[in-house]
Design a protein around this motif. Structure first.
Motif, PDB file in Angstrom:
ATOM      1  N   VAL A 159       0.823  -1.206   0.000  1.00  0.00           N
ATOM      2  CA  VAL A 159       0.000   0.000   0.000  1.00  0.00           C
ATOM      3  C   VAL A 159       0.859   1.259   0.000  1.00  0.00           C
ATOM      4  CG1 VAL A 159      -1.613   1.381   1.378  1.00  0.00           C
ATOM      5  CG2 VAL A 159      -2.062  -1.029   1.002  1.00  0.00           C
ATOM      6  N   GLU A 160       1.818   1.362   0.883  1.00  0.00           N
ATOM      7  CA  GLU A 160       2.637   2.575   0.978  1.00  0.00           C
ATOM      8  C   GLU A 160       3.468   2.786  -0.278  1.00  0.00           C
ATOM      9  OE1 GLU A 160       2.425   5.062   3.228  1.00  0.00           O
ATOM     10  OE2 GLU A 160       0.760   3.876   4.010  1.00  0.00           O
ATOM     11  N   ILE A 161       3.969   1.725  -0.878  1.00  0.00           N
ATOM     12  CA  ILE A 161       4.754   1.846  -2.106  1.00  0.00           C
ATOM     13  C   ILE A 161       3.889   2.401  -3.236  1.00  0.00           C
ATOM     14  CG2 ILE A 161       5.946   0.503  -3.902  1.00  0.00           C
ATOM     15  CD1 ILE A 161       6.887  -1.347  -1.569  1.00  0.00           C
ATOM     16  N   VAL A 162       2.688   1.865  -3.387  1.00  0.00           N
ATOM     17  CA  VAL A 162       1.776   2.340  -4.438  1.00  0.00           C
ATOM     18  C   VAL A 162       1.354   3.778  -4.159  1.00  0.00           C
ATOM     19  CG1 VAL A 162      -0.495   1.990  -5.491  1.00  0.00           C
ATOM     20  CG2 VAL A 162       0.992   0.028  -5.044  1.00  0.00           C
ATOM     21  N   LYS A 163       1.037   4.073  -2.916  1.00  0.00           N
ATOM     22  CA  LYS A 163       0.651   5.429  -2.541  1.00  0.00           C
ATOM     23  C   LYS A 163       1.777   6.419  -2.865  1.00  0.00           C
ATOM     24  CE  LYS A 163      -0.328   7.680   1.704  1.00  0.00           C
ATOM     25  NZ  LYS A 163      -0.699   7.559   3.086  1.00  0.00           N
ATOM     26  N   ASN A 164       3.002   6.077  -2.527  1.00  0.00           N
ATOM     27  CA  ASN A 164       4.137   6.956  -2.818  1.00  0.00           C
ATOM     28  C   ASN A 164       4.360   7.112  -4.318  1.00  0.00           C
ATOM     29  OD1 ASN A 164       4.631   7.470  -0.129  1.00  0.00           O
ATOM     30  ND2 ASN A 164       6.112   5.807   0.079  1.00  0.00           N
ATOM     31  N   ALA A 165       4.133   6.043  -5.087  1.00  0.00           N
ATOM     32  CA  ALA A 165       4.260   6.127  -6.545  1.00  0.00           C
ATOM     33  C   ALA A 165       3.214   7.074  -7.123  1.00  0.00           C
ATOM     34  CB  ALA A 165       4.131   4.741  -7.166  1.00  0.00           C
ATOM     35  N   ILE A 166       1.998   7.021  -6.610  1.00  0.00           N
ATOM     36  CA  ILE A 166       0.942   7.923  -7.073  1.00  0.00           C
ATOM     37  C   ILE A 166       1.282   9.368  -6.710  1.00  0.00           C
ATOM     38  CG2 ILE A 166      -1.468   8.591  -6.708  1.00  0.00           C
ATOM     39  CD1 ILE A 166      -2.080   5.545  -6.567  1.00  0.00           C
ATOM     40  N   LEU A 167       1.786   9.579  -5.502  1.00  0.00           N
ATOM     41  CA  LEU A 167       2.178  10.940  -5.101  1.00  0.00           C
ATOM     42  C   LEU A 167       3.304  11.457  -5.995  1.00  0.00           C
ATOM     43  CD1 LEU A 167       1.975  10.642  -1.227  1.00  0.00           C
ATOM     44  CD2 LEU A 167       0.443  11.924  -2.745  1.00  0.00           C
ATOM     45  N   ARG A 168       4.207  10.595  -6.392  1.00  0.00           N
ATOM     46  CA  ARG A 168       5.290  10.993  -7.312  1.00  0.00           C
ATOM     47  C   ARG A 168       4.714  11.352  -8.679  1.00  0.00           C
ATOM     48  NH1 ARG A 168       9.035  13.769  -9.031  1.00  0.00           N
ATOM     49  NH2 ARG A 168      10.622  12.806 -10.310  1.00  0.00           N
TER      50      ARG A 168
END
Length: 101
Positions: A83-92
């Motif tokens: 979840v955190e990896i995907v969330k950070n990718a979306i924020l990027r």
């Protein structure tokens, strides 16, 4: 997780720059496709999760289209530990879109 009435089997998911497509099979062996179009990443408002953190909800200030109907949110299924990896990718992605303006 076994296939049940409340837990469809996700067959495929594809997130693109301005769209997202999810294909799932339900308990009664029906296949459904959800198509999200007109995603405007610069209008990202918030994230949310289901109880077991396997479904990430993405909220927008602007309208997007879910199966040809206006919406402000869509969700995608991911392993809880991602979840955190995907969330950070979306924020990027949002950061990149905003930098291009």
């Amino acid at each position: 997780m076994p296939l049940s009435k409340s837990n469809p089997l996700i067959l495929s998911q594809k997130l693109h720059a301005e769209s997202y497509i999810q294909v799932k099979r339900t308990f009664d062996v029906k296949q459904t496709t959800t198509v999200i179009d007109k995603i405007k990443w610069d209008t990202l408002k918030a994230f949310g999760y289901n109880d077991n953190r396997s479904e990430l909800y993405i909220y927008f200030n602007g309208k997007l289209t879910v199966n040809n109907s206006p919406s402000e949110v869509f969700s995608l299924y991911i392993p809880a530990d991602r979840v955190e990896i995907v969330k950070n990718a979306i924020l990027r992605l949002v950061e990149i879109v905003n930098a291009e303006k």
